[in-house]
Design a protein around this motif. Structure first.
Motif, short mmCIF file in Angstrom:
data_model
loop_
_atom_site.label_atom_id
_atom_site.label_comp_id
_atom_site.label_asym_id
_atom_site.label_seq_id
_atom_site.Cartn_x
_atom_site.Cartn_y
_atom_site.Cartn_z
N ARG A 127 64.51 47.39 12.77
CA ARG A 127 63.21 46.79 11.17
C ARG A 127 61.94 47.61 11.49
O ARG A 127 61.06 47.06 11.50
N ALA A 132 66.57 50.11 7.88
CA ALA A 132 65.18 49.32 8.33
C ALA A 132 65.51 47.84 8.00
O ALA A 132 65.03 47.08 9.37
N MET A 138 67.54 51.34 3.49
CA MET A 138 67.68 50.13 3.13
C MET A 138 68.36 49.69 4.54
O MET A 138 67.99 48.89 5.51
N LEU A 153 59.25 50.39 9.68
CA LEU A 153 58.67 51.17 9.04
C LEU A 153 59.14 52.25 9.19
O LEU A 153 59.77 53.22 8.27
N LEU A 184 59.65 48.44 2.50
CA LEU A 184 59.62 46.63 3.47
C LEU A 184 60.12 45.55 2.07
O LEU A 184 60.26 44.64 2.56
N LEU A 185 60.67 45.60 1.03
CA LEU A 185 61.55 45.03 0.86
C LEU A 185 62.60 44.09 1.55
O LEU A 185 63.49 43.56 1.70
N THR A 186 63.11 45.60 2.32
CA THR A 186 64.52 45.04 3.27
C THR A 186 64.41 43.61 3.92
O THR A 186 64.61 43.08 4.83
N PHE A 187 62.38 44.27 4.12
CA PHE A 187 62.34 43.19 5.40
C PHE A 187 61.85 41.66 5.05
O PHE A 187 61.88 40.72 6.17
N PHE A 188 62.33 41.90 3.62
CA PHE A 188 62.35 40.29 3.44
C PHE A 188 63.64 39.81 3.04
O PHE A 188 63.55 38.70 2.18
N LEU A 234 58.17 43.07 -5.34
CA LEU A 234 58.53 44.55 -4.62
C LEU A 234 59.79 44.98 -5.31
O LEU A 234 60.21 46.41 -5.57
#
Lengths: 104, 241
Positions: free
Chosen positions: A82, A78, A75, A84, B191-195, A52
């Protein structure tokens, strides 16, 4: 080579489909045949986020303040929501607003 | 001891209809982004000399957005079949890593289901699924469901773009107006942030980023994704071993 355009098209489609499916199935085919050692385990744990990162970072090259601010806003949203969907909407709305109103 | 452990692990991962629906629904926002690029593909395919029927066949069988857009550069009255094959292979090579990353779900369900699900795996549905897997969910149906979602959007968009390009040109000529050219980046940033787990990841992510940037300037196509993913994975393996 093939003369008829329809035949060429059919050959192209078959080969492109095979090439794509080979790449999609090949990773599982290989990894399902090894028992992961702790080292392979750690590799598999870190790879998804690294992919990613690799997808995202080059797309930010040469981008202006509107895009970079929106990237930051996405960012933060997110991280805190949490969600999307909310993060996506925040990013999209902020990039279009900033482009239209601030950094025109 | 070992077989028993594997049995317990195996019994936890399932492949259910509920998981598929869940994946399909959660993927809809990403599908909308794919829809825009599907329309662009449909329009460009017709401009490159494909019939709408041919464009649709390609989206139904090949189903790989980046590769499909890339081969349009090579499209000509005499098709360079071998070049089309090699370009597709090179552009999609990143999927090898993505498929391997789904190991914890896919080795525990029947191979038929795994390999069927993988036909529909895209960058978007993979990223969403690997995040779901990472958060501890155990339903592998999610990967197929999210893949089918992208498949539906991509194919409907191909139809719309290729059959209506004569009036679509006017309205979608510039996706930048709605910020849609940046939608792809935004989705993957989220999506990267969720990691994110904490500062310990920073070195690994920096190595992935630096390697990807270097490969991006050195090689054509999508090789930078593979190099970045591999570099980050190896860095993580060395640190944790």
């Amino acid at each position: 080579m093939l003369e008829n355009h329809d035949l060429q098209f059919a050959a192209a489609i078959v080969l492109m489909t095979v090439a794509t499916y080979f790449t999609r199935a090949g990773g599982l085919f290989i990894i399902s045949r090894v028992t992961p050692s702790p080292r392979i385990r750690a590799f598999l744990d870190h790879m998804p986020a690294s992919i990613l990162v690799a997808i995202v970072v080059p797309t930010l090259i040469g981008k202006g303040p509107a895009e970079l601010i929106s990237a930051g806003a996405t960012m933060l949203t997110a991280l805190y929501t949490r969600s999307l969907t909310i993060a996506m909407l925040t990013g999209l709305i902020s990039v279009s607003m900033l482009r239209a109103l601030v950094f025109t | 001891m070992k077989p028993k452990l594997q049995f317990q692990e195996k019994s936890k991962v399932k492949f259910s209809r509920e998981g598929m629906f869940d994946g399909f629904l959660k993927c809809v926002p990403l599908g909308l982004g794919v829809f825009v690029y599907g329309i662009v593909f449909g329009m460009l395919a017709v401009q490159a000399g494909m019939t709408p029927f041919q464009a649709q066949i390609m989206s139904l069988t090949v189903f790989a957005g980046a590769a499909q857009l890339m081969v349009l550069e090579l499209w000509a009255p005499q098709l360079p079949v071998l070049a089309l094959f090699l370009t597709t292979l090179a552009v999609n090579m990143r999927h090898l890593l993505m498929g391997a990353a789904m190991r914890d779900w896919l080795v525990h369900i029947p191979p038929g289901k795994s390999y069927f699900s993988l036909f529909f795996m895209t960058d978007e549905s993979w990223a969403l699924s690997v995040k779901e897997m990472d958060s501890g969910k155990k339903d592998a149906g999610f990967l197929l469901g999210s893949g089918l979602c992208i498949y539906s959007f991509w194919n409907f968009a191909t139809f719309v773009g290729s059959s209506t390009s004569f009036w679509m040109d006017k309205y979608l000529a510039d996706p930048a107006v709605l910020g849609l050219d940046f939608a792809f980046t935004i989705v993957f940033i989220a999506l990267l942030t969720f990691f994110w787990r904490g500062k310990a990841q920073i070195p690994v992510w920096m190595i992935a980023a630096a390697t990807a940037l270097l490969a991006f300037t050195l090689f054509p196509g999508k090789w930078y994704i593979i190099f970045g993913g591999l570099a980050g994975g190896i860095a993580g393996a060395l640190r944790n071993a």
